[in-house]
Design a protein around this motif. Structure first.
Motif, PDB file in Angstrom:
ATOM      1  N   LYS A 170       0.839  -1.197   0.000  1.00  0.00           N
ATOM      2  CA  LYS A 170       0.000   0.000   0.000  1.00  0.00           C
ATOM      3  C   LYS A 170       0.879   1.254   0.000  1.00  0.00           C
ATOM      4  CE  LYS A 170      -3.541   0.276   2.599  1.00  0.00           C
ATOM      5  NZ  LYS A 170      -4.473   0.299   3.760  1.00  0.00           N
ATOM      6  N   ASN A 237     -16.707   1.579   0.964  1.00  0.00           N
ATOM      7  CA  ASN A 237     -16.302   0.536   1.904  1.00  0.00           C
ATOM      8  C   ASN A 237     -17.195  -0.703   1.795  1.00  0.00           C
ATOM      9  OD1 ASN A 237     -14.727  -0.598   3.895  1.00  0.00           O
ATOM     10  ND2 ASN A 237     -15.750   0.436   5.584  1.00  0.00           N
ATOM     11  N   TYR A 261     -10.374  -0.880  -4.571  1.00  0.00           N
ATOM     12  CA  TYR A 261      -9.442  -1.066  -3.458  1.00  0.00           C
ATOM     13  C   TYR A 261      -8.904  -2.495  -3.470  1.00  0.00           C
ATOM     14  CZ  TYR A 261      -7.547  -0.832   1.279  1.00  0.00           C
ATOM     15  OH  TYR A 261      -6.713  -0.851   2.360  1.00  0.00           O
ATOM     16  N   TYR A 271     -13.203   1.724  -2.141  1.00  0.00           N
ATOM     17  CA  TYR A 271     -12.477   2.547  -1.195  1.00  0.00           C
ATOM     18  C   TYR A 271     -13.379   2.998  -0.043  1.00  0.00           C
ATOM     19  CZ  TYR A 271      -8.658   3.280  -4.587  1.00  0.00           C
ATOM     20  OH  TYR A 271      -7.610   3.115  -5.440  1.00  0.00           O
ATOM     21  N   ASP A 275      -9.983   6.933   1.793  1.00  0.00           N
ATOM     22  CA  ASP A 275      -9.157   6.478   0.666  1.00  0.00           C
ATOM     23  C   ASP A 275      -9.511   7.237  -0.614  1.00  0.00           C
ATOM     24  OD1 ASP A 275      -7.892   4.538   2.212  1.00  0.00           O
ATOM     25  OD2 ASP A 275      -9.407   3.018   1.751  1.00  0.00           O
ATOM     26  N   ASP A 276     -10.812   7.406  -0.844  1.00  0.00           N
ATOM     27  CA  ASP A 276     -11.276   8.094  -2.046  1.00  0.00           C
ATOM     28  C   ASP A 276     -10.785   9.538  -2.062  1.00  0.00           C
ATOM     29  OD1 ASP A 276     -12.629   8.141  -4.486  1.00  0.00           O
ATOM     30  OD2 ASP A 276     -14.535   8.760  -3.581  1.00  0.00           O
ATOM     31  N   GLU A 279      -7.020   9.665  -2.915  1.00  0.00           N
ATOM     32  CA  GLU A 279      -6.739   9.437  -4.335  1.00  0.00           C
ATOM     33  C   GLU A 279      -7.026  10.673  -5.178  1.00  0.00           C
ATOM     34  OE1 GLU A 279      -5.207   6.714  -5.742  1.00  0.00           O
ATOM     35  OE2 GLU A 279      -4.872   6.327  -3.614  1.00  0.00           O
TER      36      GLU A 279
END
Length: 325
Positions: A170, A237, A261, A271, A275-276, A279
């Protein structure tokens, strides 16, 4: 008689207390000041000198070992020193659970021994990351911890079961003690575009933490809503088995995300909101000055374009707030 036994008892307790204190040589007066483990010392060696210079100029420490230091605490009964070791614990939190947004997820690292990779990563942070990071405040990382690889053991939640899944290499993880920055195993072979994204994600790490700390709540609700258009549920998620219709979705067109993901034959996972955000912030910085390339590349994906353009405004707000323009 009772008074005599009571006096014997008190006298015996005093002897025990005095004896223990003498043998163990405990520290009897507190200093009222904890040691600052996030200071980079001036030590020989090319990498040590580089991170010392970065720390002296910016106040931001960069580590490559999870052992931050040791200090003398006391002596045992035989006179041997008792040392306390301070570690960079990825799971350390002050309150709540050590698990992240994915239930039962845990992270682990492989430390780097590749000095050229360490040097390149530290130079990139100095030259391309720190100019976009506030010099003080909640958006300033406590430290950067550079690692060879950062990996995750996750439990993907499916409608009728849980699927253990290992996610390797990651890019980063935001921990309580600082930002863990991975992919040093690849950094010497990365293309210019991959380097741009690597730097963008490192910048995004604490910027997104600032956003999620209540500074842009209403704006983020609107941004998340673009992703969830067309569904009564939320796409964030989520894990989808290969039998689910969402497994075959175009993640760019239908969800406005910049990839899956997890993408394996049996399951795909989306994601988290954090996380989104990371990015998209990464793309804002990676494509800065050449935004049209991004618009052309994703011209067929309306959700992606709208989220990118909105994120540009969010980043502008952040930079104005912290006087980074």
């Amino acid at each position: 008689m009772l008074k005599k036994y009571l006096l014997y008892g008190i006298f015996g307790c005093l002897l025990v207390l005095v004896g223990c204190n003498k043998d163990e040589e405990e520290i009897t007066s507190p200093s009222y000041a904890d040691r600052n483990w996030f200071v980079i010392p001036d030590k020989p060696g090319e990498f040590n000198q580089l991170v010392y210079k970065i720390y002296a100029e910016t106040g931001v420490p960069i580590f490559v070992s999870d052992t931050l230091g040791e200090e003398y605490y006391a002596k045992d009964a035989e006179g041997n020193p008792i040392l306390r070791t301070e570690k960079f614990n990825l799971s350390y939190v002050m309150f709540g659970s050590t698990e992240d947004d994915r239930q039962g997820s845990t992270h682990y690292i492989v430390q780097s021994s590749d000095t050229p990779a360490m040097l390149k990563a530290a130079e990139l942070i100095r030259n391309r990351v720190l100019p976009h990071v506030p010099k003080v405040g909640e958006a300033l990382p406590k430290c950067y911890f550079l690692v060879d690889s950062l990996n995750e053991n996750a439990n993907l939640i499916l409608p009728w079961s849980q699927l253990p899944c290992r996610i390797e290499n990651k890019p980063l993880y935001v921990a309580m003690k600082g930002v863990v920055v991975g992919q040093l195993c690849d950094i010497l072979q990365m293309t210019d575009e991959e380097i741009d994204l690597w730097c963008g994600r490192v910048i995004a790490s604490k910027l997104v933490s600032w956003m999620l700390n209540g500074n842009m709540n209403m704006d983020l609700v609107k941004w998340y809503a673009i992703t969830n258009e067309g569904t009564r549920d939320a796409y964030y998620n989520k894990a989808y088995a290969s039998t689910a219709s969402e497994y075959n979705f175009d993640v760019y067109k239908d969800m406005g995300m910049l990839g899956w993901y997890v993408d394996i034959p049996d399951v795909r996972a989306t994601y988290t909101q954090e996380d989104d955000l990371i990015e998209y912030v990464a793309r804002v910085y990676a494509y800065r000055g050449r935004e049209q390339e991004f618009l052309d590349r994703y011209a067929d994906y309306d959700k992606v374009l709208r989220k990118f353009q909105m994120m540009q405004g969010f980043v502008d707000t952040f930079e104005e707030w912290w006087d980074l323009k």
